[in-house]
Motif scaffolding. Structure first.
Motif, PDB file in Angstrom:
ATOM      1  N   ALA A  84      31.195  43.166  62.661  1.00 57.61           N
ATOM      2  CA  ALA A  84      31.174  44.364  61.817  1.00 57.61           C
ATOM      3  C   ALA A  84      30.081  44.203  60.771  1.00 57.61           C
ATOM      4  CB  ALA A  84      32.528  44.556  61.136  1.00 57.61           C
ATOM      5  N   VAL A  85      29.372  45.300  60.461  1.00 57.10           N
ATOM      6  CA  VAL A  85      28.273  45.245  59.496  1.00 57.10           C
ATOM      7  C   VAL A  85      28.565  46.144  58.297  1.00 57.10           C
ATOM      8  CG1 VAL A  85      26.532  44.635  61.211  1.00 57.10           C
ATOM      9  CG2 VAL A  85      26.982  47.049  60.734  1.00 57.10           C
ATOM     10  N   VAL A 116      35.391  49.867  68.431  1.00 59.29           N
ATOM     11  CA  VAL A 116      36.584  50.279  67.680  1.00 59.29           C
ATOM     12  C   VAL A 116      37.232  49.055  67.026  1.00 59.29           C
ATOM     13  CG1 VAL A 116      38.896  51.291  67.860  1.00 59.29           C
ATOM     14  CG2 VAL A 116      36.997  52.276  69.170  1.00 59.29           C
ATOM     15  N   ALA A 117      37.352  47.974  67.800  1.00 56.93           N
ATOM     16  CA  ALA A 117      37.953  46.744  67.265  1.00 56.93           C
ATOM     17  C   ALA A 117      37.166  46.218  66.069  1.00 56.93           C
ATOM     18  CB  ALA A 117      38.037  45.683  68.353  1.00 56.93           C
ATOM     19  N   ALA A 118      35.828  46.226  66.174  1.00 54.95           N
ATOM     20  CA  ALA A 118      35.006  45.731  65.066  1.00 54.95           C
ATOM     21  C   ALA A 118      35.208  46.582  63.816  1.00 54.95           C
ATOM     22  CB  ALA A 118      33.529  45.714  65.476  1.00 54.95           C
ATOM     23  N   SER A 119      35.301  47.898  63.986  1.00 55.10           N
ATOM     24  CA  SER A 119      35.510  48.781  62.835  1.00 55.10           C
ATOM     25  C   SER A 119      36.889  48.594  62.217  1.00 55.10           C
ATOM     26  CB  SER A 119      35.318  50.245  63.251  1.00 55.10           C
ATOM     27  OG  SER A 119      33.960  50.576  63.339  1.00 55.10           O
ATOM     28  N   VAL A 120      37.871  48.235  63.034  1.00 54.86           N
ATOM     29  CA  VAL A 120      39.235  48.046  62.522  1.00 54.86           C
ATOM     30  C   VAL A 120      39.387  46.697  61.825  1.00 54.86           C
ATOM     31  CG1 VAL A 120      41.663  47.723  63.179  1.00 54.86           C
ATOM     32  CG2 VAL A 120      40.320  49.561  64.232  1.00 54.86           C
ATOM     33  N   TYR A 121      38.923  45.633  62.476  1.00 56.43           N
ATOM     34  CA  TYR A 121      39.243  44.275  62.021  1.00 56.43           C
ATOM     35  C   TYR A 121      38.175  43.668  61.113  1.00 56.43           C
ATOM     36  CZ  TYR A 121      43.171  44.168  65.287  1.00 56.43           C
ATOM     37  OH  TYR A 121      44.348  44.434  65.940  1.00 56.43           O
ATOM     38  N   GLY A 122      36.903  44.094  61.250  1.00 57.13           N
ATOM     39  CA  GLY A 122      35.832  43.514  60.447  1.00 57.13           C
ATOM     40  C   GLY A 122      35.483  42.106  60.900  1.00 57.13           C
ATOM     41  N   VAL A 181      38.733  56.716  52.862  1.00 55.11           N
ATOM     42  CA  VAL A 181      38.782  55.533  53.732  1.00 55.11           C
ATOM     43  C   VAL A 181      37.404  55.307  54.334  1.00 55.11           C
ATOM     44  CG1 VAL A 181      39.735  54.584  55.861  1.00 55.11           C
ATOM     45  CG2 VAL A 181      41.224  55.806  54.298  1.00 55.11           C
ATOM     46  N   SER A 182      36.971  54.053  54.364  1.00 50.28           N
ATOM     47  CA  SER A 182      35.694  53.712  54.997  1.00 50.28           C
ATOM     48  C   SER A 182      35.936  52.778  56.176  1.00 50.28           C
ATOM     49  CB  SER A 182      34.757  53.024  53.999  1.00 50.28           C
ATOM     50  OG  SER A 182      34.400  53.923  52.968  1.00 50.28           O
ATOM     51  N   ALA A 183      35.099  52.885  57.191  1.00 49.69           N
ATOM     52  CA  ALA A 183      35.138  51.975  58.336  1.00 49.69           C
ATOM     53  C   ALA A 183      33.717  51.512  58.610  1.00 49.69           C
ATOM     54  CB  ALA A 183      35.728  52.652  59.559  1.00 49.69           C
ATOM     55  N   PRO A 195      18.442  45.489  56.785  1.00 42.00           N
ATOM     56  CA  PRO A 195      18.998  44.503  55.845  1.00 42.00           C
ATOM     57  C   PRO A 195      20.521  44.584  55.780  1.00 42.00           C
ATOM     58  CG  PRO A 195      18.137  46.372  54.643  1.00 42.00           C
ATOM     59  CD  PRO A 195      17.849  46.647  56.103  1.00 42.00           C
ATOM     60  N   LEU A 196      21.155  44.313  56.912  1.00 41.94           N
ATOM     61  CA  LEU A 196      22.615  44.404  57.012  1.00 41.94           C
ATOM     62  C   LEU A 196      23.241  43.017  56.921  1.00 41.94           C
ATOM     63  CD1 LEU A 196      22.853  46.889  60.024  1.00 41.94           C
ATOM     64  CD2 LEU A 196      22.837  47.428  57.586  1.00 41.94           C
ATOM     65  N   HIS A 197      24.487  42.989  56.493  1.00 39.53           N
ATOM     66  CA  HIS A 197      25.245  41.753  56.409  1.00 39.53           C
ATOM     67  C   HIS A 197      26.572  41.932  57.136  1.00 39.53           C
ATOM     68  CE1 HIS A 197      22.568  41.864  52.851  1.00 39.53           C
ATOM     69  NE2 HIS A 197      22.377  40.597  53.154  1.00 39.53           N
ATOM     70  N   VAL A 198      27.176  40.814  57.498  1.00 38.47           N
ATOM     71  CA  VAL A 198      28.484  40.867  58.146  1.00 38.47           C
ATOM     72  C   VAL A 198      29.506  41.374  57.130  1.00 38.47           C
ATOM     73  CG1 VAL A 198      30.289  39.532  59.311  1.00 38.47           C
ATOM     74  CG2 VAL A 198      27.868  38.970  59.670  1.00 38.47           C
ATOM     75  N   TYR A 199      30.332  42.329  57.567  1.00 35.79           N
ATOM     76  CA  TYR A 199      31.356  42.892  56.695  1.00 35.79           C
ATOM     77  C   TYR A 199      32.712  42.244  57.012  1.00 35.79           C
ATOM     78  CZ  TYR A 199      34.999  45.990  55.003  1.00 35.79           C
ATOM     79  OH  TYR A 199      36.124  46.497  54.406  1.00 35.79           O
ATOM     80  N   HIS A 200      33.303  41.645  55.991  1.00 36.93           N
ATOM     81  CA  HIS A 200      34.649  41.067  56.104  1.00 36.93           C
ATOM     82  C   HIS A 200      35.611  41.894  55.287  1.00 36.93           C
ATOM     83  CE1 HIS A 200      33.198  37.375  58.065  1.00 36.93           C
ATOM     84  NE2 HIS A 200      32.173  37.467  57.249  1.00 36.93           N
ATOM     85  N   LYS A 201      36.754  42.242  55.877  1.00 37.46           N
ATOM     86  CA  LYS A 201      37.770  42.985  55.128  1.00 37.46           C
ATOM     87  C   LYS A 201      38.304  42.107  54.009  1.00 37.46           C
ATOM     88  CE  LYS A 201      40.915  45.238  57.289  1.00 37.46           C
ATOM     89  NZ  LYS A 201      42.021  45.516  58.242  1.00 37.46           N
ATOM     90  N   SER A 202      38.504  42.713  52.851  1.00 37.28           N
ATOM     91  CA  SER A 202      39.035  41.943  51.721  1.00 37.28           C
ATOM     92  C   SER A 202      40.537  41.773  51.861  1.00 37.28           C
ATOM     93  CB  SER A 202      38.721  42.667  50.411  1.00 37.28           C
ATOM     94  OG  SER A 202      39.191  43.983  50.440  1.00 37.28           O
TER      95      SER A 202
END
Length: 357
Positions: free
Chosen positions: A29-30, A164-170, A4-6, A350-357
C-alpha cells in the motif's frame, strides 16, 4: 460528517499468476489516497467525484435499490460498494437512509491521467468503510475486504482483488486470491451477503510482511496509462494457444514469490532482489508466449537504468505502461538513478509505504 481514506497500491511480484486461486503475489500500500466523505441527508442523496467534473449525480430509491438519476454511469465501483454494503446492512436489520457522498482522489496525475495505483479498489474500500461507519456496522478488515471484493465481482472485474487487500490492510502483503467460482456458486444458492462474508473463502490468504529495515522501494512512472482489465483479458484469451506454457508460468511464478516471501521473513535483501529479477524474466517470457505487451519499451528502459545503479527492477501490475518498481538496499545511492530516469522521461513518484496506524 464521516470521512474515510483508503490507500493506493503497487504490485511487487506475482502479477497475472495471482488471478488464479492459490497463486501468491506480494503487494504494497502506498501513501496516496482516495477519500470518501459521507453526510446524512433527507429524501434525496448525491454522489460527487472531482474526477468527473464536480457535478453531483442525484439518486433516489426504488424498492430499496439505489437508482441513479442519470443514464450514463461512470461510478460503477462506488455504486457496487453501496449496493453490497447496504444489502449487508439490511440483513443485520439496519434502516437504509439517504446521504451525500463525495470522492477526492490523489491517485491520478494533476491532468487526470492514472498512475496505476489501484483507484478502483481504493474507492470501493473507502466507500465500504464509510458506509460501515454510517450504518454502525462491524468495521473489521476481513468484512471490509469481502464486501469490497463482492462489489468488484458484481461489476465483472477480472482482477485478483489483491489491490482491494492492499487498500484494506495497508503495508506489505503476501496475497492469494479466493476461488471466485465458489463465491458465484454460493450466490447462486441465494446465500445472503451476511452468510457469504461469514464463510471461509477457499484459497484466500492475506498475510502482512515485515520488510528488512534497509529495503528501499523506488517507483518510476512511464507517463503511459494502461488498462489492467484489458491486459488481463488479452492474456486470458491468448493463453489457450499454449496451455502448457501458461501452466509452467503459474508454477514458476508461485515458486519465485514463495522464495521472496521467505526472503522477507529472513530479512535477506539480496535474495529479494534476485527473485524480483526472476519474476521479471517470467513475465517477459509469458508476454512473448501470449503476444501481449507487458514490459513496454519505456518500462524496459526504466528497469535497465535502475539495474545499472544496482537496483532490482520490474514492471508493476499488469504492465503495458504505468509504473515500474525498483528494490534497493538502502545503503545504495539513489540520486544518480533519479537523474538518469529524468533524462529518459521517466518520473520518480515520491511515494512511501503506507502502514495503518
Amino acid at each position: 460528517m464521516i470521512e474515510v481514506s483508503a490507500p493506493g497500491k503497487l504490485y511487487i511480484a506475482g502479477e497475472y499468476a495471482v488471478v488464479e486461486p492459490g497463486h501468491p503475489a506480494i503487494l504494497v500500500a502506498v501513501d496516496q489516497f482516495i477519500t470518501v466523505s459521507l453526510e446524512k441527508t433527507e429524501d434525496m442523496g448525491s454522489i460527487t467525484s472531482f474526477q468527473y467534473g464536480n457535478l453531483p449525480i442525484l439518486w433516489k430509491r426504488h424498492n430499496d435499490q439505489l437508482v441513479l438519476d442519470k443514464r450514463e454511469n461512470p461510478f460503477h465501483y462506488i455504486l457496487a460498494a453501496i449496493n453490497v454494503t447496504e444489502s449487508y446492512a439490511k440483513e443485520v436489520n439496519k434502516q437504509l437512509d439517504f446521504f451525500n457522498l463525495t470522492i477526492e482522489s490523489e491517485l491520478d496525475s494533476s491532468n487526470g491521467r492514472k498512475y496505476g495505483l489501484g483507484s478502483s479498489a481504493a474507492v470501493t474500500v473507502a466507500t465500504v468503510r464509510a458506509l460501515c461507519q454510517f450504518y454502525e456496522l462491524e468495521n473489521t478488515d476481513e468484512l471490509v475486504f469481502k464486501l469490497a471484493a463482492l462489489a468488484h465481482l458484481s461489476v465483472k472485474s477480472n482482477g485478483s482483488c489483491g489491490d482491494v487487500a492492499a487498500s484494506v490492510y495497508g503495508g506489505w502483503l503476501a496475497f492469494t486470491t479466493f476461488d471466485r467460482d465458489w463465491v458465484a456458486a454460493q450466490q447462486e444458492k441465494e446465500q445472503s451477503v451476511k452468510e457469504l462474508v461469514e464463510m471461509e473463502w477457499p484459497y484466500l490468504s492475506i498475510t502482512p510482511l515485515t520488510p528488512p529495515a534497509d529495503l528501499r522501494l523506488v517507483i518510476g512512472w512511464t507517463g503511459s496509462p494502461a488498462s489492467t482489465s484489458h491486459l488481463v483479458d488479452e492474456v486470458t484469451s491468448q493463453r489457450s494457444r499454449d496451455q502448457q506454457a501458461y501452466t509452467t508460468f503459474l508454477k514458476e511464478s508461485s515458486a519465485c514469490v514463495n522464495r521472496m516471501i521467505q526472503a522477507f521473513q529472513e530479512k535477506d535483501i539480496k535474495s529479494i532482489q534476485q527473485q524480483i529479477r526472476q519474476n521479471r524474466k517470467l513475465l517477459v517470457n509469458m508476454s512473448q508466449a501470449t503476444g501481449v505487451s507487458i514490459e513496454t519499451p519505456a518500462l524496459s528502459q526504466l528497469c535497465e537504468v535502475a539495474e545499472a545503479y544496482r537496483g532490482a527492477a520490474k514492471s508493476s501490475g499488469a504492465g503495458g505502461g504505468d509504473c515500474g518498481i525498483v528494490l534497493f538496499d538502502r545503503k545504495e545511492g539513489l540520486l544518480p538513478l533519479m537523474t538518469a530516469w529524468e533524462e529518459k522521461g521517466i518520473t520518480n513518484l515520491p511515494l512511501h509505504v503506507y502502514h495503518k496506524s
